[in-house]
Write an enzyme that holds these catalytic residues in place. Sequence first.
Site, PDB file in Angstrom:
ATOM      1  N   LYS A  67       0.841  -1.200   0.000  1.00  0.00           N
ATOM      2  CA  LYS A  67       0.000   0.000   0.000  1.00  0.00           C
ATOM      3  C   LYS A  67       0.877   1.252   0.000  1.00  0.00           C
ATOM      4  O   LYS A  67       0.589   2.227  -0.694  1.00  0.00           O
ATOM      5  CB  LYS A  67      -0.951  -0.025   1.207  1.00  0.00           C
ATOM      6  CG  LYS A  67      -2.087  -1.033   1.008  1.00  0.00           C
ATOM      7  CD  LYS A  67      -2.862  -1.366   2.262  1.00  0.00           C
ATOM      8  CE  LYS A  67      -3.857  -2.491   1.939  1.00  0.00           C
ATOM      9  NZ  LYS A  67      -4.552  -3.029   3.121  1.00  0.00           N
ATOM     10  N   GLN A 103      -5.218  -1.842   9.100  1.00  0.00           N
ATOM     11  CA  GLN A 103      -5.034  -3.179   8.538  1.00  0.00           C
ATOM     12  C   GLN A 103      -5.629  -4.229   9.479  1.00  0.00           C
ATOM     13  O   GLN A 103      -5.364  -4.221  10.681  1.00  0.00           O
ATOM     14  CB  GLN A 103      -3.531  -3.440   8.311  1.00  0.00           C
ATOM     15  CG  GLN A 103      -3.224  -4.714   7.551  1.00  0.00           C
ATOM     16  CD  GLN A 103      -3.742  -4.716   6.116  1.00  0.00           C
ATOM     17  OE1 GLN A 103      -3.803  -3.690   5.451  1.00  0.00           O
ATOM     18  NE2 GLN A 103      -4.126  -5.878   5.636  1.00  0.00           N
ATOM     19  N   ASP A 119     -11.623   1.919   3.097  1.00  0.00           N
ATOM     20  CA  ASP A 119     -11.897   0.481   2.964  1.00  0.00           C
ATOM     21  C   ASP A 119     -13.383   0.231   2.692  1.00  0.00           C
ATOM     22  O   ASP A 119     -13.769  -0.859   2.281  1.00  0.00           O
ATOM     23  CB  ASP A 119     -11.557  -0.238   4.282  1.00  0.00           C
ATOM     24  CG  ASP A 119     -10.186  -0.892   4.266  1.00  0.00           C
ATOM     25  OD1 ASP A 119      -9.779  -1.389   3.205  1.00  0.00           O
ATOM     26  OD2 ASP A 119      -9.540  -0.925   5.334  1.00  0.00           O
TER      27      ASP A 119
HETATM   28  N1  GUN Z   1      -6.984  -7.384   5.686  1.00  0.00           N
HETATM   29  C1  GUN Z   1      -7.214  -8.171   4.622  1.00  0.00           C
HETATM   30  N2  GUN Z   1      -7.799  -7.484   3.634  1.00  0.00           N
HETATM   31  C2  GUN Z   1      -7.939  -6.231   4.085  1.00  0.00           C
HETATM   32  C3  GUN Z   1      -8.473  -5.036   3.502  1.00  0.00           C
HETATM   33  O1  GUN Z   1      -8.950  -4.997   2.369  1.00  0.00           O
HETATM   34  N3  GUN Z   1      -8.427  -3.932   4.278  1.00  0.00           N
HETATM   35  C4  GUN Z   1      -7.919  -3.946   5.536  1.00  0.00           C
HETATM   36  N4  GUN Z   1      -7.937  -2.810   6.230  1.00  0.00           N
HETATM   37  N5  GUN Z   1      -7.418  -5.019   6.097  1.00  0.00           N
HETATM   38  C5  GUN Z   1      -7.425  -6.145   5.365  1.00  0.00           C
END
Ligand code: GUN
Length: 282
Positions: free
Chosen positions: A52, A96, A119
């Site tokens: 990211k 996350q 998200d």
């Molecule tokens: N953990 C696994 N996939 C995701 C996601 O798309 N966003 C976040 N914040 N955590 C994750």
Amino acid sequence: MAMIIDGKKVSARIKEEVRQEVVALKEKGVKVGLAVIIVGDDPASRVYVNNKKKACEACEIYSEEYALPAQTEEAELLELIDTLNKRNDISGILVQLPLPKHIDEKKVINSIIPEKDVDAFHPVNVGKIMIGDFDFLPCTPAGVMELIKETGIEISGKECVVIGRSNIVGKPQAMLLLHQNGTVTICHSRTKDLKEVTKRADILVAAVGIPKFVKADMVKEGAVVIDVGMDRDENGKLCGDVDFDEVVNVASAITPVPGGVGPMTIAMLMRNTLTAAKKMEN
Ligand code: GUN
């Protein structure tokens, strides 16, 4: 042999579109910034967060990373989110997942203001997706939609089957396909005669989290198969929920793992961060 849908290529194209808009906004004095919070040292989460950060650099989006120790108190995390909620130079906030067991995930998701929830996990944004009036699309399902678009297949009227019913992928995925007038079925661990259902699919999205779960005899000839899985096979090698080597001979188009949905999730996150900045400006 099926067309192999190149998620890396589509992702690069979208990130470049985002970058151009980010640069144009910056020239107008509008800041585009993403804060990423990671709690603990889950190795998979670490890889996702690094990716990211790299994507932000590619899109010229300002980013801040908060790597907090596993024993961080929930209150401390909530306080950090509160500070980020109020900052003008932070357009998006991403925590996350998963979080350590002592932290209430729901409480944390709810503490991010919906306007910065890139998200699209906040109940307000989930509700907006439900009624088709959304600002942010959930990143992975939105990435899947872009890849389906890439195949040129018309979704309207097609049999769409989603395997998996998670809040992050399965449920919002079904909703996005429905918005495009697909006839949508969600399958899960209690589905009877799963093969009979998946074989009906013109568009099959696998999000079960079981390595190579979808075999050739579960797929209709000519189907578009999208693999959301990020699994490890018996040798510890990265693979998807679809048995690629088998299904590639049956499908008309298929995504590889890696290089399919994964890069798209991140591209969609970049797009959501840009959207958040644009909304903040107004
Ligand atoms: N953990 C696994 N996939 C995701 C996601 O798309 N966003 C976040 N914040 N955590 C994750």
